[in-house]
Design a protein around this motif. Structure first.
Motif, short mmCIF file in Angstrom:
data_model
loop_
_atom_site.label_atom_id
_atom_site.label_comp_id
_atom_site.label_asym_id
_atom_site.label_seq_id
_atom_site.Cartn_x
_atom_site.Cartn_y
_atom_site.Cartn_z
N GLY A 1 -0.04 13.50 -11.72
CA GLY A 1 -1.13 13.98 -10.88
C GLY A 1 -1.24 13.16 -9.60
O GLY A 1 -0.64 12.10 -9.44
N LYS A 2 -2.05 13.66 -8.70
CA LYS A 2 -2.26 13.00 -7.43
C LYS A 2 -3.10 11.75 -7.64
O LYS A 2 -4.11 11.77 -8.33
CB LYS A 2 -2.95 13.96 -6.47
CG LYS A 2 -3.14 13.39 -5.08
CD LYS A 2 -3.81 14.41 -4.19
CE LYS A 2 -4.01 13.83 -2.78
NZ LYS A 2 -4.69 14.82 -1.89
N GLY A 3 -2.66 10.62 -7.06
CA GLY A 3 -3.36 9.36 -7.21
C GLY A 3 -4.65 9.33 -6.40
O GLY A 3 -4.89 10.16 -5.54
N PRO A 4 -5.50 8.35 -6.71
CA PRO A 4 -6.77 8.24 -6.00
C PRO A 4 -6.56 7.78 -4.56
O PRO A 4 -5.57 7.12 -4.23
CB PRO A 4 -7.53 7.18 -6.80
CG PRO A 4 -6.46 6.33 -7.40
CD PRO A 4 -5.32 7.27 -7.70
N THR A 5 -7.49 8.12 -3.74
CA THR A 5 -7.45 7.65 -2.36
C THR A 5 -7.89 6.19 -2.33
O THR A 5 -8.53 5.69 -3.26
CB THR A 5 -8.38 8.49 -1.48
OG1 THR A 5 -9.74 8.30 -1.93
CG2 THR A 5 -8.02 9.96 -1.56
N PRO A 6 -7.57 5.46 -1.25
CA PRO A 6 -8.01 4.06 -1.15
C PRO A 6 -9.52 3.92 -1.24
O PRO A 6 -10.02 2.98 -1.88
CB PRO A 6 -7.48 3.63 0.21
CG PRO A 6 -6.30 4.51 0.46
CD PRO A 6 -6.65 5.82 -0.14
N GLN A 7 -10.25 4.84 -0.64
CA GLN A 7 -11.71 4.76 -0.70
C GLN A 7 -12.21 4.91 -2.14
O GLN A 7 -13.13 4.19 -2.56
CB GLN A 7 -12.34 5.84 0.19
CG GLN A 7 -12.14 5.64 1.68
CD GLN A 7 -10.78 6.15 2.16
OE1 GLN A 7 -9.98 6.65 1.37
NE2 GLN A 7 -10.54 6.02 3.45
N GLU A 8 -11.61 5.84 -2.89
CA GLU A 8 -12.02 6.02 -4.28
C GLU A 8 -11.70 4.79 -5.12
O GLU A 8 -12.51 4.36 -5.95
CB GLU A 8 -11.31 7.25 -4.87
CG GLU A 8 -11.76 8.57 -4.24
CD GLU A 8 -10.92 9.75 -4.73
OE1 GLU A 8 -11.34 10.89 -4.50
OE2 GLU A 8 -9.86 9.50 -5.34
N ALA A 9 -10.52 4.21 -4.91
CA ALA A 9 -10.15 3.02 -5.67
C ALA A 9 -11.05 1.85 -5.35
O ALA A 9 -11.47 1.10 -6.25
CB ALA A 9 -8.69 2.67 -5.37
N ILE A 10 -11.39 1.68 -4.07
CA ILE A 10 -12.29 0.59 -3.67
C ILE A 10 -13.65 0.77 -4.32
O ILE A 10 -14.26 -0.19 -4.81
CB ILE A 10 -12.40 0.54 -2.13
CG1 ILE A 10 -11.06 0.09 -1.53
CG2 ILE A 10 -13.51 -0.39 -1.70
CD1 ILE A 10 -11.00 0.20 -0.01
N ILE B 1 -10.08 -8.84 -9.74
CA ILE B 1 -10.56 -7.57 -9.16
C ILE B 1 -10.97 -7.76 -7.71
O ILE B 1 -10.70 -6.91 -6.85
CB ILE B 1 -11.72 -7.02 -10.01
CG1 ILE B 1 -11.20 -6.58 -11.39
CG2 ILE B 1 -12.39 -5.85 -9.29
CD1 ILE B 1 -12.30 -6.10 -12.31
N GLU B 2 -11.64 -8.88 -7.43
CA GLU B 2 -12.06 -9.15 -6.05
C GLU B 2 -10.85 -9.27 -5.13
O GLU B 2 -10.84 -8.72 -4.02
CB GLU B 2 -12.90 -10.43 -6.01
CG GLU B 2 -13.43 -10.76 -4.62
CD GLU B 2 -14.27 -12.03 -4.63
OE1 GLU B 2 -14.78 -12.40 -3.57
OE2 GLU B 2 -14.41 -12.65 -5.71
N PHE B 3 -9.82 -9.97 -5.61
CA PHE B 3 -8.61 -10.11 -4.80
C PHE B 3 -7.95 -8.75 -4.57
O PHE B 3 -7.52 -8.43 -3.45
CB PHE B 3 -7.63 -11.05 -5.51
CG PHE B 3 -6.30 -11.15 -4.85
CD1 PHE B 3 -6.11 -11.95 -3.72
CD2 PHE B 3 -5.20 -10.44 -5.34
CE1 PHE B 3 -4.87 -12.04 -3.10
CE2 PHE B 3 -3.96 -10.53 -4.72
CZ PHE B 3 -3.80 -11.33 -3.60
N GLN B 4 -7.90 -7.93 -5.63
CA GLN B 4 -7.28 -6.61 -5.50
C GLN B 4 -8.08 -5.72 -4.55
O GLN B 4 -7.52 -4.98 -3.73
CB GLN B 4 -7.16 -5.96 -6.87
CG GLN B 4 -6.41 -4.64 -6.85
CD GLN B 4 -6.32 -4.01 -8.22
OE1 GLN B 4 -7.11 -4.34 -9.10
NE2 GLN B 4 -5.38 -3.08 -8.40
N ARG B 5 -9.42 -5.78 -4.66
CA ARG B 5 -10.26 -4.96 -3.78
C ARG B 5 -10.09 -5.37 -2.32
O ARG B 5 -9.98 -4.50 -1.43
CB ARG B 5 -11.73 -5.08 -4.20
CG ARG B 5 -12.68 -4.32 -3.28
CD ARG B 5 -14.10 -4.44 -3.77
NE ARG B 5 -14.52 -5.81 -3.93
CZ ARG B 5 -14.89 -6.62 -2.92
NH1 ARG B 5 -14.87 -6.18 -1.68
NH2 ARG B 5 -15.28 -7.86 -3.16
#
Length: 223
Positions: free
Chosen positions: A16-25, A88-92
């Motif tokens: 499936g289509k992956g999430p957008t950067p805004q959704e992941a953030i 998570i903070e680093f990834q965000r």
């Protein structure tokens, strides 16, 4: 399902289509808030178990030891949550930077396309020709302005020196005329001063006395 699959709400291998950067953030921020609440809960539990251990102390060693064991278990969970939050903070932050860079590059590409479209029918030779035409037209316009603003005599040719001499002669005549008018005013005779003086008050009294004497003489002669 993997941890990232749970966070992003997508299954593996689905294509499936992956999430957008805004959704992941947004998902990462929600996870951070959830873990922060868990931290606050564990910190309260640790304080409670520590207080229980102190309260029982040597009076009830079993209860005190059980409280300390629970406290250690909560502290371990708290340490794990701290590490997870850091990850998570680093990834965000990395995802936010990547999203920012993507937007910047997208806008730069958009601007580059607009610039390319603006220069599509233009090259350096055409620009040089255009600037040369502009310069030529400006020079022509200046020449036309100079010709239009130049005085036109309509066939009459005057000598500027002669005109200036005539003007000076007229000014001199006007000056001489004004001087003559001033001198004529000075030659007008003023009224002469009367030669006879006015009679004074004592002289008037003497005349009256003479008139009285004359009257007496006339009366005597009549007798």
């Amino acid at each position: 399902m993997s941890l990232f699959g749970k966070i992003f709400g997508t299954g593996g291998g689905t294509g499936g289509k992956g999430p957008t950067p805004q959704e992941a953030i947004q998902k990462l921020r929600e996870t951070e808030e959830m873990l922060a609440k868990k931290q606050e809960f564990l910190e309260k539990k640790i304080d409670h178990e520590l207080l229980t251990a102190k309260k029982n102390g040597t009076k009830n060693k079993r209860a005190a030891l059980q409280a300390l064991k629970r406290k250690k278990r909560y502290e371990k969970q708290l340490t794990q949550i701290d590490g997870t939050l850091s990850t998570i903070e680093f990834q965000r932050e990395a995802l936010e930077n990547a999203n920012t860079n993507t937007e910047v590059l997208k806008n730069m590409g958009f601007a580059a396309k607009a610039m390319k479209a603006a220069h599509e029918n233009m090259d350096i030779d055409k620009v040089d020709d255009l600037m040369a035409d502009i310069t030529e037209q400006q020079e022509l316009a200046q020449e036309i302005s100079d010709v239009i603003s130049r005085p036109v005599g309509f066939g009459e040719d005057y000598d500027e020196d002669e005109l200036m001499a005539e003007l000076e002669e007229l000014e001199q005549e006007e000056l001489d005329k004004n001087l003559l008018e001033i001198e004529g005013t000075e030659d007008v005779p003023l009224p002469s001063v009367p030669s006879t003086s006015l009679p004074s008050q004592p002289a008037k009294k003497k005349v009256e006395e003479d008139e009285d004497s004359l009257a007496d003489l006339e009366a005597w002669a009549a007798n």
